[in-house]
Design a protein around this motif. Structure first.
Motif, PDB file in Angstrom:
ATOM      1  N   THR A 191       0.829  -1.209   0.000  1.00  0.00           N
ATOM      2  CA  THR A 191       0.000   0.000   0.000  1.00  0.00           C
ATOM      3  C   THR A 191       0.860   1.254   0.000  1.00  0.00           C
ATOM      4  O   THR A 191       0.575   2.230  -0.709  1.00  0.00           O
ATOM      5  N   LEU A 192       1.929   1.242   0.762  1.00  0.00           N
ATOM      6  CA  LEU A 192       2.803   2.410   0.864  1.00  0.00           C
ATOM      7  C   LEU A 192       3.469   2.757  -0.464  1.00  0.00           C
ATOM      8  O   LEU A 192       3.704   3.930  -0.759  1.00  0.00           O
ATOM      9  N   VAL A 193       3.786   1.744  -1.277  1.00  0.00           N
ATOM     10  CA  VAL A 193       4.464   2.017  -2.548  1.00  0.00           C
ATOM     11  C   VAL A 193       3.505   1.971  -3.742  1.00  0.00           C
ATOM     12  O   VAL A 193       3.914   2.191  -4.879  1.00  0.00           O
ATOM     13  N   GLY A 194       2.214   1.656  -3.477  1.00  0.00           N
ATOM     14  CA  GLY A 194       1.200   1.754  -4.518  1.00  0.00           C
ATOM     15  C   GLY A 194       1.120   0.599  -5.497  1.00  0.00           C
ATOM     16  O   GLY A 194       0.793   0.796  -6.671  1.00  0.00           O
ATOM     17  N   VAL A 195       1.424  -0.624  -5.028  1.00  0.00           N
ATOM     18  CA  VAL A 195       1.285  -1.792  -5.893  1.00  0.00           C
ATOM     19  C   VAL A 195       0.522  -2.885  -5.146  1.00  0.00           C
ATOM     20  O   VAL A 195       0.319  -2.807  -3.935  1.00  0.00           O
ATOM     21  N   HIS A 196       0.103  -3.915  -5.867  1.00  0.00           N
ATOM     22  CA  HIS A 196      -0.585  -5.044  -5.250  1.00  0.00           C
ATOM     23  C   HIS A 196       0.435  -5.898  -4.495  1.00  0.00           C
ATOM     24  O   HIS A 196       1.595  -6.032  -4.925  1.00  0.00           O
ATOM     25  N   PRO A 197       0.043  -6.497  -3.367  1.00  0.00           N
ATOM     26  CA  PRO A 197       0.974  -7.358  -2.626  1.00  0.00           C
ATOM     27  C   PRO A 197       1.586  -8.475  -3.464  1.00  0.00           C
ATOM     28  O   PRO A 197       2.765  -8.818  -3.289  1.00  0.00           O
ATOM     29  N   VAL A 198       0.798  -9.050  -4.379  1.00  0.00           N
ATOM     30  CA  VAL A 198       1.337 -10.104  -5.238  1.00  0.00           C
ATOM     31  C   VAL A 198       2.415  -9.546  -6.161  1.00  0.00           C
ATOM     32  O   VAL A 198       3.463 -10.165  -6.388  1.00  0.00           O
ATOM     33  N   THR A 199       2.180  -8.332  -6.707  1.00  0.00           N
ATOM     34  CA  THR A 199       3.186  -7.671  -7.542  1.00  0.00           C
ATOM     35  C   THR A 199       4.448  -7.407  -6.748  1.00  0.00           C
ATOM     36  O   THR A 199       5.564  -7.685  -7.215  1.00  0.00           O
ATOM     37  N   LEU A 200       4.293  -6.879  -5.554  1.00  0.00           N
ATOM     38  CA  LEU A 200       5.450  -6.574  -4.714  1.00  0.00           C
ATOM     39  C   LEU A 200       6.234  -7.842  -4.388  1.00  0.00           C
ATOM     40  O   LEU A 200       7.459  -7.865  -4.500  1.00  0.00           O
ATOM     41  N   ALA A 201       5.537  -8.887  -3.972  1.00  0.00           N
ATOM     42  CA  ALA A 201       6.222 -10.117  -3.578  1.00  0.00           C
ATOM     43  C   ALA A 201       7.023 -10.700  -4.744  1.00  0.00           C
ATOM     44  O   ALA A 201       8.178 -11.105  -4.585  1.00  0.00           O
ATOM     45  N   ARG A 202       6.407 -10.730  -5.921  1.00  0.00           N
ATOM     46  CA  ARG A 202       7.072 -11.339  -7.077  1.00  0.00           C
ATOM     47  C   ARG A 202       8.274 -10.518  -7.524  1.00  0.00           C
ATOM     48  O   ARG A 202       9.357 -11.050  -7.757  1.00  0.00           O
ATOM     49  N   TRP A 203       8.094  -9.190  -7.618  1.00  0.00           N
ATOM     50  CA  TRP A 203       9.171  -8.358  -8.126  1.00  0.00           C
ATOM     51  C   TRP A 203      10.266  -8.140  -7.078  1.00  0.00           C
ATOM     52  O   TRP A 203      11.429  -7.963  -7.418  1.00  0.00           O
ATOM     53  N   PHE A 204       9.902  -8.136  -5.806  1.00  0.00           N
ATOM     54  CA  PHE A 204      10.915  -7.998  -4.760  1.00  0.00           C
ATOM     55  C   PHE A 204      11.861  -9.200  -4.805  1.00  0.00           C
ATOM     56  O   PHE A 204      13.088  -9.048  -4.753  1.00  0.00           O
ATOM     57  N   ARG A 205      11.291 -10.396  -4.896  1.00  0.00           N
ATOM     58  CA  ARG A 205      12.133 -11.597  -4.947  1.00  0.00           C
ATOM     59  C   ARG A 205      12.999 -11.604  -6.201  1.00  0.00           C
ATOM     60  O   ARG A 205      14.182 -11.951  -6.147  1.00  0.00           O
ATOM     61  N   ARG A 206      12.409 -11.220  -7.327  1.00  0.00           N
ATOM     62  CA  ARG A 206      13.178 -11.223  -8.564  1.00  0.00           C
ATOM     63  C   ARG A 206      14.255 -10.148  -8.552  1.00  0.00           C
ATOM     64  O   ARG A 206      15.354 -10.342  -9.065  1.00  0.00           O
ATOM     65  N   GLY A 207      13.933  -8.999  -7.949  1.00  0.00           N
ATOM     66  CA  GLY A 207      14.897  -7.898  -7.950  1.00  0.00           C
ATOM     67  C   GLY A 207      16.005  -8.037  -6.917  1.00  0.00           C
ATOM     68  O   GLY A 207      17.152  -7.635  -7.157  1.00  0.00           O
ATOM     69  N   TYR A 208      15.684  -8.617  -5.744  1.00  0.00           N
ATOM     70  CA  TYR A 208      16.649  -8.668  -4.650  1.00  0.00           C
ATOM     71  C   TYR A 208      17.050 -10.079  -4.240  1.00  0.00           C
ATOM     72  O   TYR A 208      17.886 -10.259  -3.354  1.00  0.00           O
ATOM     73  N   GLY A 209      16.437 -11.085  -4.863  1.00  0.00           N
ATOM     74  CA  GLY A 209      16.837 -12.453  -4.587  1.00  0.00           C
ATOM     75  C   GLY A 209      16.350 -13.012  -3.268  1.00  0.00           C
ATOM     76  O   GLY A 209      16.868 -14.029  -2.790  1.00  0.00           O
ATOM     77  N   CYS A 210      15.379 -12.375  -2.659  1.00  0.00           N
ATOM     78  CA  CYS A 210      14.815 -12.857  -1.394  1.00  0.00           C
ATOM     79  C   CYS A 210      13.408 -12.287  -1.243  1.00  0.00           C
ATOM     80  O   CYS A 210      13.021 -11.371  -1.971  1.00  0.00           O
ATOM     81  N   SER A 211      12.654 -12.824  -0.298  1.00  0.00           N
ATOM     82  CA  SER A 211      11.327 -12.284  -0.028  1.00  0.00           C
ATOM     83  C   SER A 211      11.434 -11.086   0.915  1.00  0.00           C
ATOM     84  O   SER A 211      12.485 -10.858   1.537  1.00  0.00           O
ATOM     85  N   VAL A 212      10.345 -10.334   1.034  1.00  0.00           N
ATOM     86  CA  VAL A 212      10.316  -9.211   1.978  1.00  0.00           C
ATOM     87  C   VAL A 212      10.566  -9.727   3.398  1.00  0.00           C
ATOM     88  O   VAL A 212      11.331  -9.153   4.165  1.00  0.00           O
ATOM     89  N   GLY A 213       9.913 -10.839   3.753  1.00  0.00           N
ATOM     90  CA  GLY A 213      10.090 -11.407   5.089  1.00  0.00           C
ATOM     91  C   GLY A 213      11.516 -11.829   5.363  1.00  0.00           C
ATOM     92  O   GLY A 213      12.044 -11.614   6.457  1.00  0.00           O
ATOM     93  N   GLN A 214      12.164 -12.419   4.371  1.00  0.00           N
ATOM     94  CA  GLN A 214      13.560 -12.831   4.546  1.00  0.00           C
ATOM     95  C   GLN A 214      14.471 -11.627   4.742  1.00  0.00           C
ATOM     96  O   GLN A 214      15.406 -11.675   5.558  1.00  0.00           O
TER      97      GLN A 214
END
Length: 270
Positions: A191-214
């Protein structure tokens, strides 16, 4: 037999335009209207021009306000509740067979994307203006803009594999680093960055090699490790200061991540 609700916007001034591979429907929804649970037979793009709504899907709530662009895969179930003002949007149904030979776009159509602003949303805004012209040239321009829009989304996706991050993804990482010691959920971060949680989760892992939780967990462990070496604070205080719920949880995670206990880590490295 499953009933498929065709989610065509009801509109006082709606119109439908068919282009090769695309069906575009412009429409309005009244204040506080609700679209019941449904799915689309084809992948869809939705662009919000005025008003807004909340979409509920996969246990997440996603807010769509003006200049929001949303891509939904075929068969993805969701329902919508509209804001207290009239909402005007553009729905684009996409025929996947047109992109059988374009792998990047074919893959994109299987993903759920939710973006607020940015290059793709700007193309969508230009598309709406072009459609308003209503002449033959507008149809040619609209088809070109739709292809440009999909290409923009596909390039954003592909850029992650080359290490280039969209601004919202960099923002998300900055927020994680600023707030890792507190409570921060995936939905709140999205919500803070203006994307869907599924979008954030997928692109975060692809961009940084880990999940947000990790990433959150690693930052907490790194802070705790520093505190163990630089202070004499008890383990319970260090655990809470680093964002862990209690000392037991901290010790379990620390042992798993560092292959040693917090006490032994402190004793052998000071």
């Amino acid at each position: 037999m499953e009933v498929v609700v065709k989610a065509q916007p009801t509109s006082m001034h709606g119109c439908t335009v068919r282009l090769p591979g695309f069906t575009l429907t412009s429409g309005m929804h009244g204040p506080r209207a609700t679209l019941p649970r449904h799915h689309h037979e084809l992948p869809t793009l939705c662009y919000v021009m005025r008003g807004g709504f909340t979409e509920y899907s996969r246990g997440h709530a996603m807010t769509c306000i003006p200049n929001t662009l949303k891509l939904t895969p075929a068969g993805d179930e969701h329902w919508n509740h509209f804001q207290s003002v009239q909402t005007h949007g553009l729905l684009v149904e996409i025929e996947p067979s047109r992109f059988d030979e374009t792998r990047s776009i074919a893959d994109l159509l299987d993903d759920r994307v939710h973006l607020r602003g940015g290059p793709a949303a700007e193309v969508a805004r230009r598309l709406v203006l072009e459609l308003a012209e209503g002449d033959d040239a507008a149809l040619v321009a609209a088809e070109g803009l739709l292809l440009e829009l999909l290409a923009s989304l596909a390039r954003t996706d592909a850029s992650l594999s080359r290490g280039a991050h969209p601004r919202w993804l960099t923002e998300a990482m900055d927020i994680v680093h600023e707030r890792f010691t507190g409570q921060l959920s995936l939905s709140e971060l999205a919500t803070l960055v203006g994307v869907h949680p599924v979008t954030l989760a997928r692109w975060f892992r692809r961009g940084y090699g880990c999940s947000v939780g990790q990433r959150l967990r690693r930052l907490r462990i790194e802070k705790a490790a520093r505190d163990l070496l630089e202070t004499d604070r008890p383990l319970g205080e260090i655990a809470l200061a680093a964002g862990f719920s209690d000392q037991s949880h901290f010790c379990n995670v620390f042992r798993r991540e560092m292959c040693t206990s917090p006490g032994r880590y402190r004793a052998t490295r000071r």
